[in-house]
Write a protein that holds these residues in place. Structure first.
Motif, PDB file in Angstrom:
ATOM      1  N   ASN A  76      68.966  29.901  43.678  1.00 50.24           N
ATOM      2  CA  ASN A  76      70.065  29.089  44.167  1.00 50.24           C
ATOM      3  C   ASN A  76      69.605  27.667  44.498  1.00 50.24           C
ATOM      4  O   ASN A  76      69.162  27.408  45.608  1.00 50.24           O
ATOM      5  N   ASP A 122      71.380  32.617  40.037  1.00 51.21           N
ATOM      6  CA  ASP A 122      72.137  32.790  41.269  1.00 51.21           C
ATOM      7  C   ASP A 122      72.769  31.429  41.569  1.00 51.21           C
ATOM      8  O   ASP A 122      72.336  30.403  41.045  1.00 51.21           O
ATOM      9  N   THR A 123      73.788  31.412  42.398  1.00 49.43           N
ATOM     10  CA  THR A 123      74.344  30.137  42.845  1.00 49.43           C
ATOM     11  C   THR A 123      75.031  30.358  44.190  1.00 49.43           C
ATOM     12  O   THR A 123      74.934  31.443  44.753  1.00 49.43           O
ATOM     13  N   MET A 124      75.688  29.348  44.719  1.00 50.73           N
ATOM     14  CA  MET A 124      76.381  29.535  46.006  1.00 50.73           C
ATOM     15  C   MET A 124      77.590  28.619  46.105  1.00 50.73           C
ATOM     16  O   MET A 124      77.780  27.728  45.267  1.00 50.73           O
ATOM     17  N   ASN A 125      78.387  28.814  47.185  1.00 53.56           N
ATOM     18  CA  ASN A 125      79.632  28.058  47.331  1.00 53.56           C
ATOM     19  C   ASN A 125      79.417  26.544  47.311  1.00 53.56           C
ATOM     20  O   ASN A 125      80.206  25.812  46.737  1.00 53.56           O
ATOM     21  N   ILE A 134      79.422  25.534  43.775  1.00 55.75           N
ATOM     22  CA  ILE A 134      80.733  25.791  43.144  1.00 55.75           C
ATOM     23  C   ILE A 134      81.697  24.672  43.535  1.00 55.75           C
ATOM     24  O   ILE A 134      82.483  24.180  42.732  1.00 55.75           O
ATOM     25  N   LEU A 136      74.512  36.577  35.626  1.00 51.48           N
ATOM     26  CA  LEU A 136      74.800  35.805  36.842  1.00 51.48           C
ATOM     27  C   LEU A 136      74.873  36.768  38.009  1.00 51.48           C
ATOM     28  O   LEU A 136      75.583  37.778  37.969  1.00 51.48           O
ATOM     29  N   ILE A 192      75.864  36.913  41.922  1.00 49.03           N
ATOM     30  CA  ILE A 192      76.690  36.050  42.780  1.00 49.03           C
ATOM     31  C   ILE A 192      77.315  36.920  43.868  1.00 49.03           C
ATOM     32  O   ILE A 192      77.510  38.120  43.649  1.00 49.03           O
ATOM     33  N   ASN A 193      77.639  36.372  45.033  1.00 48.11           N
ATOM     34  CA  ASN A 193      78.269  37.249  46.025  1.00 48.11           C
ATOM     35  C   ASN A 193      79.790  37.245  45.896  1.00 48.11           C
ATOM     36  O   ASN A 193      80.358  36.442  45.157  1.00 48.11           O
ATOM     37  N   GLU A 234      81.899  34.076  46.620  1.00 42.35           N
ATOM     38  CA  GLU A 234      81.622  33.036  45.619  1.00 42.35           C
ATOM     39  C   GLU A 234      82.258  33.385  44.274  1.00 42.35           C
ATOM     40  O   GLU A 234      82.744  32.502  43.560  1.00 42.35           O
ATOM     41  N   ALA A 235      82.252  34.667  43.929  1.00 44.20           N
ATOM     42  CA  ALA A 235      82.877  35.090  42.664  1.00 44.20           C
ATOM     43  C   ALA A 235      84.367  34.773  42.687  1.00 44.20           C
ATOM     44  O   ALA A 235      84.941  34.301  41.704  1.00 44.20           O
ATOM     45  N   ILE A 242      78.034  41.307  41.015  1.00 45.59           N
ATOM     46  CA  ILE A 242      78.663  40.794  42.242  1.00 45.59           C
ATOM     47  C   ILE A 242      78.124  41.558  43.451  1.00 45.59           C
ATOM     48  O   ILE A 242      78.272  42.780  43.549  1.00 45.59           O
TER      49      ILE A 242
END
Ligand code: AMP
Length: 305
Positions: A123, A145-148, A151, A168, A170-171, A174-175, A201
Protein backbone atom coordinates in the motif's frame (compact mmCIF):
# COMPACT_ATOMS: atom_id res chain seq x y z
CA UNK A 1 11.16 -21.66 -4.38
CA UNK A 2 10.08 -18.34 -5.95
CA UNK A 3 11.43 -15.20 -4.27
CA UNK A 4 9.04 -12.27 -3.81
CA UNK A 5 9.92 -8.68 -4.63
CA UNK A 6 7.97 -6.63 -2.03
CA UNK A 7 7.58 -2.85 -2.17
CA UNK A 8 5.71 -0.79 0.40
CA UNK A 9 6.03 1.35 3.47
CA UNK A 10 8.35 0.86 6.43
CA UNK A 11 7.07 3.12 9.17
CA UNK A 12 7.02 4.34 12.72
CA UNK A 13 3.45 3.82 13.95
CA UNK A 14 1.60 5.14 16.97
CA UNK A 15 -1.43 3.05 17.85
CA UNK A 16 -4.16 3.82 20.38
CA UNK A 17 -6.92 1.38 21.27
CA UNK A 18 -9.08 0.59 24.31
CA UNK A 19 -6.44 -1.87 25.60
CA UNK A 20 -3.48 0.47 25.52
CA UNK A 21 -1.17 2.62 23.47
CA UNK A 22 2.04 1.92 21.58
CA UNK A 23 4.26 4.85 20.62
CA UNK A 24 6.58 5.06 17.61
CA UNK A 25 6.82 1.33 17.04
CA UNK A 26 8.07 -0.10 13.76
CA UNK A 27 5.26 -0.86 11.31
CA UNK A 28 4.46 -0.26 7.67
CA UNK A 29 2.82 -2.34 4.97
CA UNK A 30 6.09 -3.83 3.66
CA UNK A 31 7.30 -4.69 7.15
CA UNK A 32 4.27 -6.79 8.08
CA UNK A 33 4.14 -8.31 4.61
CA UNK A 34 7.83 -9.29 4.53
CA UNK A 35 7.91 -10.90 7.95
CA UNK A 36 4.77 -12.95 7.17
CA UNK A 37 5.92 -13.99 3.67
CA UNK A 38 9.40 -14.91 4.93
CA UNK A 39 7.88 -17.96 6.67
CA UNK A 40 7.32 -19.37 3.15
CA UNK A 41 10.02 -18.02 0.83
CA UNK A 42 12.77 -15.41 0.30
CA UNK A 43 11.61 -11.81 0.29
CA UNK A 44 13.42 -8.94 -1.44
CA UNK A 45 12.30 -5.80 0.36
CA UNK A 46 12.33 -2.45 -1.46
CA UNK A 47 11.41 0.57 0.68
CA UNK A 48 12.82 3.78 2.15
CA UNK A 49 13.56 4.84 5.71
CA UNK A 50 15.09 7.96 7.27
CA UNK A 51 18.28 8.16 9.30
CA UNK A 52 16.16 7.97 12.47
CA UNK A 53 15.48 4.30 11.64
CA UNK A 54 19.12 3.53 12.61
CA UNK A 55 19.84 -0.23 12.70
CA UNK A 56 16.22 -1.34 13.26
CA UNK A 57 16.18 -3.05 9.86
CA UNK A 58 18.91 -5.47 10.91
CA UNK A 59 17.29 -6.00 14.33
CA UNK A 60 13.90 -6.86 12.84
CA UNK A 61 14.78 -8.78 9.73
CA UNK A 62 18.11 -10.29 10.80
CA UNK A 63 17.96 -14.10 10.79
CA UNK A 64 14.84 -14.02 8.56
CA UNK A 65 14.56 -14.71 4.85
CA UNK A 66 14.39 -10.99 4.05
CA UNK A 67 17.05 -9.41 1.80
CA UNK A 68 17.57 -5.72 2.61
CA UNK A 69 19.67 -4.68 -0.42
CA UNK A 70 16.70 -2.61 -1.65
CA UNK A 71 16.01 -0.84 1.67
CA UNK A 72 17.29 2.71 1.12
CA UNK A 73 18.26 4.96 4.02
CA UNK A 74 18.11 8.67 3.16
CA UNK A 75 18.43 11.90 5.17
CA UNK A 76 15.18 12.84 6.88
CA UNK A 77 12.49 11.17 8.97
CA UNK A 78 10.90 7.79 8.42
CA UNK A 79 7.25 7.61 7.28
CA UNK A 80 4.92 8.01 10.29
CA UNK A 81 1.33 6.93 10.81
CA UNK A 82 -0.96 7.21 13.81
CA UNK A 83 -4.24 5.35 14.14
CA UNK A 84 -6.89 5.03 16.84
CA UNK A 85 -9.43 2.23 17.38
CA UNK A 86 -12.59 2.07 19.50
CA UNK A 87 -14.05 -1.15 20.88
CA UNK A 88 -15.12 -2.15 17.37
CA UNK A 89 -11.64 -3.05 16.15
CA UNK A 90 -12.92 -3.33 12.57
CA UNK A 91 -13.04 0.46 12.40
CA UNK A 92 -10.14 2.82 12.96
CA UNK A 93 -9.46 6.46 12.47
CA UNK A 94 -6.22 7.70 10.94
CA UNK A 95 -5.01 10.57 13.14
CA UNK A 96 -2.13 11.46 10.81
CA UNK A 97 -0.06 10.21 7.90
CA UNK A 98 3.35 11.89 7.56
CA UNK A 99 4.97 10.79 4.31
CA UNK A 100 8.39 12.29 5.27
CA UNK A 101 11.08 10.42 3.25
CA UNK A 102 8.34 8.90 1.08
CA UNK A 103 7.69 12.34 -0.47
CA UNK A 104 10.88 12.13 -2.51
CA UNK A 105 11.01 8.35 -2.84
CA UNK A 106 11.28 6.58 -6.17
CA UNK A 107 11.75 2.83 -5.92
CA UNK A 108 15.04 1.74 -7.48
CA UNK A 109 14.81 -1.98 -8.05
CA UNK A 110 18.28 -3.56 -7.77
CA UNK A 111 19.33 -5.30 -11.02
CA UNK A 112 19.34 -8.72 -9.37
CA UNK A 113 15.68 -8.26 -8.27
CA UNK A 114 14.25 -7.29 -11.66
CA UNK A 115 13.52 -10.83 -12.77
CA UNK A 116 11.72 -11.74 -9.50
CA UNK A 117 8.92 -14.20 -10.40
CA UNK A 118 6.49 -12.78 -7.82
CA UNK A 119 5.91 -9.08 -7.16
CA UNK A 120 3.91 -7.60 -4.27
CA UNK A 121 2.98 -3.92 -4.50
CA UNK A 122 2.20 -2.91 -0.93
CA UNK A 123 0.00 0.00 0.00
CA UNK A 124 1.89 3.05 -1.36
CA UNK A 125 1.15 5.80 -3.91
CA UNK A 126 -0.06 4.09 -7.12
CA UNK A 127 2.47 6.11 -9.16
CA UNK A 128 5.24 4.37 -7.20
CA UNK A 129 3.55 1.00 -7.78
CA UNK A 130 3.62 1.76 -11.54
CA UNK A 131 7.32 2.70 -11.35
CA UNK A 132 8.02 -0.73 -9.87
CA UNK A 133 6.08 -2.50 -12.63
CA UNK A 134 8.07 -0.55 -15.25
CA UNK A 135 11.32 -1.94 -13.83
CA UNK A 136 10.50 -5.65 -13.57
CA UNK A 137 10.58 -8.18 -16.39
CA UNK A 138 7.60 -10.51 -16.89
CA UNK A 139 6.82 -11.66 -13.33
CA UNK A 140 4.64 -14.79 -13.06
CA UNK A 141 2.35 -13.12 -10.55
CA UNK A 142 1.76 -9.52 -9.49
CA UNK A 143 -0.34 -8.88 -6.36
CA UNK A 144 -1.22 -5.44 -5.04
CA UNK A 145 -2.85 -3.73 -2.08
CA UNK A 146 -4.22 -0.20 -1.82
CA UNK A 147 -6.27 1.96 0.55
CA UNK A 148 -8.98 4.63 0.70
CA UNK A 149 -6.42 7.48 0.60
CA UNK A 150 -5.29 6.41 -2.90
CA UNK A 151 -8.83 5.57 -4.09
CA UNK A 152 -9.88 9.11 -3.16
CA UNK A 153 -6.81 11.11 -4.21
CA UNK A 154 -5.12 9.21 -7.06
CA UNK A 155 -7.99 7.42 -8.76
CA UNK A 156 -6.60 7.52 -12.34
CA UNK A 157 -3.14 6.18 -11.40
CA UNK A 158 -4.80 3.44 -9.35
CA UNK A 159 -6.91 2.40 -12.37
CA UNK A 160 -3.65 2.06 -14.37
CA UNK A 161 -2.19 -0.19 -11.65
CA UNK A 162 -5.33 -2.36 -11.70
CA UNK A 163 -4.88 -3.05 -15.42
CA UNK A 164 -1.46 -4.53 -14.66
CA UNK A 165 -2.02 -6.72 -11.58
CA UNK A 166 -3.13 -10.34 -11.34
CA UNK A 167 -4.44 -10.19 -7.78
CA UNK A 168 -5.86 -7.20 -5.92
CA UNK A 169 -6.05 -7.54 -2.13
CA UNK A 170 -8.35 -4.91 -0.68
CA UNK A 171 -10.57 -4.46 2.38
CA UNK A 172 -14.36 -4.39 2.26
CA UNK A 173 -14.96 -0.65 2.71
CA UNK A 174 -12.30 0.12 0.11
CA UNK A 175 -13.83 -2.37 -2.33
CA UNK A 176 -17.20 -0.62 -1.95
CA UNK A 177 -15.61 2.79 -2.43
CA UNK A 178 -13.60 1.74 -5.49
CA UNK A 179 -16.52 0.02 -7.22
CA UNK A 180 -19.39 2.25 -6.03
CA UNK A 181 -21.23 -0.95 -5.14
CA UNK A 182 -22.62 -1.61 -1.65
CA UNK A 183 -22.92 -5.36 -2.22
CA UNK A 184 -19.53 -7.12 -1.95
CA UNK A 185 -20.28 -9.75 -4.60
CA UNK A 186 -21.11 -6.99 -7.07
CA UNK A 187 -18.11 -4.98 -5.87
CA UNK A 188 -15.74 -7.91 -6.46
CA UNK A 189 -17.10 -8.48 -9.97
CA UNK A 190 -16.87 -4.76 -10.79
CA UNK A 191 -13.24 -4.58 -9.61
CA UNK A 192 -12.39 -7.72 -11.59
CA UNK A 193 -13.67 -5.94 -14.69
CA UNK A 194 -11.07 -3.19 -14.00
CA UNK A 195 -8.21 -5.67 -14.61
CA UNK A 196 -7.21 -8.06 -11.81
CA UNK A 197 -7.88 -11.75 -12.58
CA UNK A 198 -8.48 -12.38 -8.89
CA UNK A 199 -9.99 -10.03 -6.29
CA UNK A 200 -9.48 -10.81 -2.61
CA UNK A 201 -11.70 -8.81 -0.23
CA UNK A 202 -10.60 -8.74 3.42
CA UNK A 203 -13.52 -8.42 5.84
CA UNK A 204 -11.66 -8.13 9.15
CA UNK A 205 -13.15 -10.40 11.81
CA UNK A 206 -15.70 -11.61 9.21
CA UNK A 207 -13.06 -13.34 7.08
CA UNK A 208 -12.22 -13.17 3.37
CA UNK A 209 -14.08 -13.35 0.05
CA UNK A 210 -12.20 -14.24 -3.15
CA UNK A 211 -13.30 -14.46 -6.79
CA UNK A 212 -12.45 -17.81 -8.41
CA UNK A 213 -10.90 -17.88 -11.87
CA UNK A 214 -12.27 -21.24 -13.09
CA UNK A 215 -16.01 -20.88 -12.73
CA UNK A 216 -16.70 -17.24 -11.86
CA UNK A 217 -17.87 -18.33 -8.39
CA UNK A 218 -16.43 -17.30 -4.99
CA UNK A 219 -14.27 -18.84 -2.28
CA UNK A 220 -14.90 -17.61 1.26
CA UNK A 221 -13.19 -18.27 4.59
CA UNK A 222 -14.01 -17.12 8.12
CA UNK A 223 -11.49 -15.42 10.37
CA UNK A 224 -10.21 -17.54 13.25
CA UNK A 225 -12.54 -17.02 16.24
CA UNK A 226 -10.09 -15.63 18.81
CA UNK A 227 -10.60 -14.61 22.42
CA UNK A 228 -7.48 -12.47 22.57
CA UNK A 229 -7.56 -9.69 19.99
CA UNK A 230 -5.37 -6.74 20.95
CA UNK A 231 -4.43 -4.84 17.82
CA UNK A 232 -5.52 -5.39 14.21
CA UNK A 233 -2.89 -3.00 12.82
CA UNK A 234 -1.02 -4.73 10.02
CA UNK A 235 -3.45 -7.66 9.89
CA UNK A 236 -4.22 -6.89 6.23
CA UNK A 237 -0.55 -6.74 5.24
CA UNK A 238 0.19 -9.86 7.28
CA UNK A 239 -2.67 -11.62 5.50
CA UNK A 240 -1.16 -10.54 2.17
CA UNK A 241 2.26 -11.88 3.25
CA UNK A 242 0.86 -15.29 4.17
CA UNK A 243 -1.29 -15.39 1.01
CA UNK A 244 1.40 -14.37 -1.49
CA UNK A 245 4.08 -16.33 0.41
CA UNK A 246 2.02 -19.49 0.21
CA UNK A 247 1.43 -18.95 -3.54
CA UNK A 248 5.16 -18.40 -4.07
CA UNK A 249 5.89 -21.74 -2.44
CA UNK A 250 3.56 -23.59 -4.91
CA UNK A 251 4.70 -24.88 -8.28
CA UNK A 252 1.31 -24.09 -9.87
CA UNK A 253 -1.09 -21.25 -9.14
CA UNK A 254 -4.59 -22.68 -9.62
CA UNK A 255 -7.84 -22.27 -7.68
CA UNK A 256 -6.82 -24.93 -5.13
CA UNK A 257 -3.52 -23.13 -4.47
CA UNK A 258 -5.40 -19.84 -4.17
CA UNK A 259 -7.83 -21.30 -1.61
CA UNK A 260 -4.96 -22.77 0.44
CA UNK A 261 -3.18 -19.40 0.27
CA UNK A 262 -6.31 -17.68 1.65
CA UNK A 263 -6.17 -19.99 4.69
CA UNK A 264 -2.43 -19.39 5.17
CA UNK A 265 -3.04 -15.62 4.93
CA UNK A 266 -5.85 -15.88 7.47
CA UNK A 267 -3.64 -18.03 9.72
CA UNK A 268 -0.80 -15.50 9.74
CA UNK A 269 -3.22 -12.58 10.27
CA UNK A 270 -4.83 -14.39 13.22
CA UNK A 271 -1.48 -14.29 15.02
CA UNK A 272 -0.73 -10.66 14.11
CA UNK A 273 -3.80 -9.36 16.00
CA UNK A 274 -2.89 -11.11 19.26
CA UNK A 275 -0.42 -8.44 20.37
CA UNK A 276 0.53 -4.84 19.60
CA UNK A 277 2.21 -4.09 16.28
CA UNK A 278 4.70 -6.70 15.13
CA UNK A 279 5.24 -8.27 18.57
CA UNK A 280 3.39 -11.54 18.01
CA UNK A 281 4.85 -12.10 14.52
CA UNK A 282 8.35 -11.70 15.91
CA UNK A 283 7.98 -14.71 18.21
CA UNK A 284 5.93 -16.83 15.77
CA UNK A 285 7.23 -20.29 14.81
CA UNK A 286 6.59 -22.66 11.90
CA UNK A 287 5.07 -25.17 14.35
CA UNK A 288 2.52 -22.61 15.53
CA UNK A 289 1.60 -21.81 11.92
CA UNK A 290 1.13 -25.51 11.15
CA UNK A 291 -1.05 -26.07 14.23
CA UNK A 292 -3.32 -23.10 13.55
CA UNK A 293 -3.62 -24.05 9.86
CA UNK A 294 -4.94 -27.38 11.22
CA UNK A 295 -7.41 -25.48 13.47
CA UNK A 296 -8.71 -23.66 10.38
CA UNK A 297 -9.26 -26.99 8.67
CA UNK A 298 -11.30 -28.26 11.61
CA UNK A 299 -13.16 -24.94 11.89
CA UNK A 300 -14.48 -25.17 8.34
CA UNK A 301 -14.85 -28.94 7.89
CA UNK A 302 -18.25 -30.59 7.63
CA UNK A 303 -19.51 -33.99 6.46
CA UNK A 304 -22.05 -34.62 3.74
CA UNK A 305 -23.98 -37.90 4.28
P1 AMP B 1 -3.18 -2.46 7.85
O1 AMP B 1 -3.64 -2.45 9.28
O2 AMP B 1 -2.92 -3.84 7.32
O3 AMP B 1 -4.04 -1.63 6.96
O4 AMP B 1 -1.75 -1.76 7.81
C1 AMP B 1 -1.34 -0.79 8.73
C2 AMP B 1 0.04 -0.30 8.31
O5 AMP B 1 -0.07 0.47 7.12
C3 AMP B 1 0.67 0.57 9.37
O6 AMP B 1 1.83 -0.07 9.87
C4 AMP B 1 1.00 1.88 8.64
O7 AMP B 1 2.33 2.31 8.87
C5 AMP B 1 0.80 1.57 7.17
N1 AMP B 1 0.15 2.68 6.46
C6 AMP B 1 -0.93 3.40 6.88
N2 AMP B 1 -1.24 4.35 5.98
C7 AMP B 1 -0.35 4.23 4.95
C8 AMP B 1 -0.15 4.94 3.70
N3 AMP B 1 -0.90 5.96 3.31
N4 AMP B 1 0.86 4.51 2.89
C9 AMP B 1 1.64 3.48 3.26
N5 AMP B 1 1.50 2.79 4.41
C10 AMP B 1 0.52 3.15 5.26
Amino acid sequence: MNPILAVGSVAFDTIINPFGEANRIVGGSATYFSIAASFFTDVRLVAVVGEDFADRGDQLFGGRRVDLAGLQTVPGETFRWKGEYGFDLNNRETIYTKLNVFEQFHPAIPEAYRSSPIVFLGNIHPQLQLEVLDQVSAPRLVAADTMNLWIETTHDELREVLKRVDVLIINDSEARELSHEANLVKAARAIKAMGPKTVVIKRGEHGVLMTRADDGEFFAAPAMPLEEVFDPTGAGDTFAGGFVGSLAACSQVNDAAMARAIIYGSTLASFAVEDFGLDRLLTLTQDEIRDRFGCFKRLTHFEID
